[in-house]
Design a protein around this motif. Sequence first.
Motif, PDB file in Angstrom:
ATOM      1  N   ASN A 420       0.830  -1.206   0.000  1.00 48.93           N
ATOM      2  CA  ASN A 420       0.000   0.000   0.000  1.00 48.93           C
ATOM      3  C   ASN A 420       0.863   1.255   0.000  1.00 48.93           C
ATOM      4  N   ALA A 421       1.975   1.214   0.741  1.00 54.56           N
ATOM      5  CA  ALA A 421       2.893   2.362   0.753  1.00 54.56           C
ATOM      6  C   ALA A 421       3.493   2.587  -0.630  1.00 54.56           C
ATOM      7  N   GLU A 422       3.784   1.494  -1.324  1.00 56.71           N
ATOM      8  CA  GLU A 422       4.321   1.606  -2.688  1.00 56.71           C
ATOM      9  C   GLU A 422       3.346   2.374  -3.590  1.00 56.71           C
ATOM     10  N   LYS A 423       2.051   2.026  -3.483  1.00 53.10           N
ATOM     11  CA  LYS A 423       1.055   2.732  -4.286  1.00 53.10           C
ATOM     12  C   LYS A 423       1.026   4.214  -3.926  1.00 53.10           C
ATOM     13  N   ASP A 424       1.076   4.510  -2.621  1.00 52.58           N
ATOM     14  CA  ASP A 424       1.052   5.913  -2.194  1.00 52.58           C
ATOM     15  C   ASP A 424       2.314   6.649  -2.618  1.00 52.58           C
ATOM     16  N   MET A 425       3.441   5.960  -2.623  1.00 50.60           N
ATOM     17  CA  MET A 425       4.690   6.581  -3.071  1.00 50.60           C
ATOM     18  C   MET A 425       4.577   6.997  -4.537  1.00 50.60           C
ATOM     19  N   TYR A 426       4.004   6.136  -5.369  1.00 44.57           N
ATOM     20  CA  TYR A 426       3.850   6.475  -6.782  1.00 44.57           C
ATOM     21  C   TYR A 426       2.817   7.571  -6.999  1.00 44.57           C
ATOM     22  N   LEU A 427       1.742   7.573  -6.216  1.00 43.66           N
ATOM     23  CA  LEU A 427       0.776   8.667  -6.310  1.00 43.66           C
ATOM     24  C   LEU A 427       1.425   9.999  -5.963  1.00 43.66           C
ATOM     25  N   ALA A 428       2.235  10.011  -4.901  1.00 44.08           N
ATOM     26  CA  ALA A 428       2.935  11.242  -4.516  1.00 44.08           C
ATOM     27  C   ALA A 428       3.928  11.654  -5.597  1.00 44.08           C
ATOM     28  N   ARG A 429       4.622  10.667  -6.176  1.00 43.03           N
ATOM     29  CA  ARG A 429       5.566  10.963  -7.263  1.00 43.03           C
ATOM     30  C   ARG A 429       4.856  11.602  -8.449  1.00 43.03           C
ATOM     31  N   ASP A 430       3.686  11.060  -8.814  1.00 40.17           N
ATOM     32  CA  ASP A 430       2.943  11.607  -9.954  1.00 40.17           C
ATOM     33  C   ASP A 430       2.519  13.045  -9.699  1.00 40.17           C
ATOM     34  N   PHE A 431       2.263  13.394  -8.443  1.00 38.06           N
ATOM     35  CA  PHE A 431       1.807  14.748  -8.108  1.00 38.06           C
ATOM     36  C   PHE A 431       2.976  15.718  -7.936  1.00 38.06           C
ATOM     37  N   LEU A 432       4.055  15.266  -7.274  1.00 37.94           N
ATOM     38  CA  LEU A 432       5.166  16.154  -6.934  1.00 37.94           C
ATOM     39  C   LEU A 432       6.324  16.096  -7.927  1.00 37.94           C
ATOM     40  N   GLY A 433       6.475  14.955  -8.621  1.00 38.85           N
ATOM     41  CA  GLY A 433       7.518  14.849  -9.634  1.00 38.85           C
ATOM     42  C   GLY A 433       8.889  14.468  -9.130  1.00 38.85           C
ATOM     43  N   PHE A 434       9.007  13.793  -7.986  1.00 37.22           N
ATOM     44  CA  PHE A 434      10.322  13.382  -7.486  1.00 37.22           C
ATOM     45  C   PHE A 434      10.733  12.056  -8.126  1.00 37.22           C
ATOM     46  N   ALA A 435      11.954  11.648  -7.864  1.00 40.82           N
ATOM     47  CA  ALA A 435      12.488  10.409  -8.431  1.00 40.82           C
ATOM     48  C   ALA A 435      12.392   9.273  -7.419  1.00 40.82           C
ATOM     49  N   ILE A 436      12.208   8.057  -7.936  1.00 38.41           N
ATOM     50  CA  ILE A 436      12.170   6.849  -7.121  1.00 38.41           C
ATOM     51  C   ILE A 436      13.270   5.908  -7.590  1.00 38.41           C
ATOM     52  N   ASP A 437      14.048   5.406  -6.654  1.00 36.24           N
ATOM     53  CA  ASP A 437      15.111   4.448  -6.978  1.00 36.24           C
ATOM     54  C   ASP A 437      14.484   3.060  -7.085  1.00 36.24           C
ATOM     55  N   THR A 438      13.913   2.762  -8.243  1.00 37.77           N
ATOM     56  CA  THR A 438      13.198   1.498  -8.422  1.00 37.77           C
ATOM     57  C   THR A 438      14.141   0.295  -8.357  1.00 37.77           C
ATOM     58  N   GLU A 439      15.379   0.490  -8.772  1.00 39.18           N
ATOM     59  CA  GLU A 439      16.337  -0.621  -8.728  1.00 39.18           C
ATOM     60  C   GLU A 439      16.578  -1.060  -7.292  1.00 39.18           C
ATOM     61  N   ALA A 440      16.818  -0.086  -6.401  1.00 41.83           N
ATOM     62  CA  ALA A 440      17.034  -0.421  -4.986  1.00 41.83           C
ATOM     63  C   ALA A 440      15.769  -0.994  -4.357  1.00 41.83           C
ATOM     64  N   PHE A 441      14.618  -0.435  -4.736  1.00 41.95           N
ATOM     65  CA  PHE A 441      13.350  -0.916  -4.198  1.00 41.95           C
ATOM     66  C   PHE A 441      13.139  -2.388  -4.534  1.00 41.95           C
ATOM     67  N   GLU A 442      13.345  -2.724  -5.793  1.00 39.01           N
ATOM     68  CA  GLU A 442      13.128  -4.109  -6.205  1.00 39.01           C
ATOM     69  C   GLU A 442      14.172  -5.039  -5.599  1.00 39.01           C
ATOM     70  N   ARG A 443      15.392  -4.562  -5.465  1.00 37.52           N
ATOM     71  CA  ARG A 443      16.448  -5.388  -4.863  1.00 37.52           C
ATOM     72  C   ARG A 443      16.154  -5.665  -3.395  1.00 37.52           C
ATOM     73  N   ASP A 444      15.689  -4.660  -2.675  1.00 42.23           N
ATOM     74  CA  ASP A 444      15.452  -4.802  -1.235  1.00 42.23           C
ATOM     75  C   ASP A 444      14.179  -5.572  -0.915  1.00 42.23           C
ATOM     76  N   LEU A 445      13.096  -5.228  -1.603  1.00 40.84           N
ATOM     77  CA  LEU A 445      11.777  -5.680  -1.174  1.00 40.84           C
ATOM     78  C   LEU A 445      11.118  -6.692  -2.096  1.00 40.84           C
ATOM     79  N   LEU A 446      11.582  -6.794  -3.331  1.00 41.99           N
ATOM     80  CA  LEU A 446      10.892  -7.641  -4.290  1.00 41.99           C
ATOM     81  C   LEU A 446      11.710  -8.836  -4.730  1.00 41.99           C
ATOM     82  N   SER A 447      12.662  -9.253  -3.934  1.00 40.87           N
ATOM     83  CA  SER A 447      13.426 -10.452  -4.250  1.00 40.87           C
ATOM     84  C   SER A 447      12.475 -11.638  -4.353  1.00 40.87           C
TER      85      SER A 447
END
Length: 464
Positions: A420-447
Amino acid sequence: MSEATYDVLIIGGGVSGTALLYELARYTDLKSIGLVEKYDHVAIVNSHGRNNSQTIHYGDIETNYTLDKARVTKRTAGMVVNFATKLSAEERDRVVFRYPKMVLGVGDKECEFLRTRHERFKELFPNLKLLERAEIAGLEPNLVEGRRKEEPIVALGALDEYSAVNYTTLSEAFVDQAQKSAAAKHMRCDVFLSTAVERIVEEDNCFKVRTPNRGTLTARYVVVSAGGHSLLFAHQMGYGLDKSCLPMAGSFYFTPKVLNGKVYTVQNENLPFAAVHGDPDVLVGDKTRFGPTALMLPLLERYNGKTFFDFLKVLRLDQNVVKALWELLKVRDIRHYIFKNFLYEVPILRERLFLKDIQKIVPSLTAKEVSFAKGFGGVRPQLIDKTRHKLVMGEAKINPGTGIVFNMTPSPGGTSCLGNAEKDMYLARDFLGFAIDTEAFERDLLSGEMPLTELERPEASSLM
């Protein structure tokens, strides 16, 4: 920006709010984030181990989960385990716990149901085993002892997985890791405890969050993850007026330690509430905890009588709410269930009545071995869609697209916290325009888990 201005401010320090704080601190290039919690510690309301089943829900033994829902839930459960197992061994062992788990089928109909389910689900859950009577007896002898030999039983079980979690210590770990990540990248990350929010006002393209002891905090984007109070804040701002909140309370019972792991029962397809199950308790090591019951309770927090008036505000009782409740009560199984669960709260009667339910799991239990778990059990904010006269099952999100999001997360909100936090992070990104380190996210949490697809990401303009 002034000192009291944040890029993102989170209201609510339960497991959902702290999970978002962690993801924003660890995986984004934001400059300032904050979290506001009205109590003096994070995760001590519904996220506290007393107030939930302490379960990591994968969707394998929860028989009310469809294959598609199980696929999503398995992903979010894996994120929790991936996070916890990257902590130090000492921290990990305070957060997640290994117990065998199974769902027990009793009688020909339930046994056939589980055999069919195993065939459909075994590809998604390769560790899920079909267990016959002798194997069940070897793993959980009290499920067989005292049971009639002619009564058919079968189970689906996973025997060596992290299946339990202390959501309070998980939330503490989220905050700790968030502050460490923020410090490393010189990001401001403030956590305000003992800080109630009185009102949220949209003003000058920002949000003013008024508190009695911290003054007014300003944020460009706000996420409210405060259980039933999320809807209260939404209503105050004119959002989600087509929704009402019906708080559902769950109680538990203790017995001596009669189970080695988690044992669930087959869900009644006519009931939108969890079937009774037995669990080891990570807070009370020498007992087995059975439950939950389900009772409509006019409080947004189980043991806080002051929230009665908040309940009246979010109920917004009118003919549409009455129609929704009538649609529920028209179902015979639901009427019977509600009446029975009311009796489960009556002293003296309740232990003897609840015994009949848990004897389906452990036939040899007696009434004198069953005690009401006083002080255990929380409240889940069950939403009512007043337009369709129906309950809104699962996660609900009100997102008007203006820079503020309101989350109501019934079970399995704990399991789904990082998803759920992931969804909210992307919603905030779409509104504010910041960058997300998707590589680190997938390495840490989506193994071993699938990335969130574009189809699964919530639209910025969606309003549930």
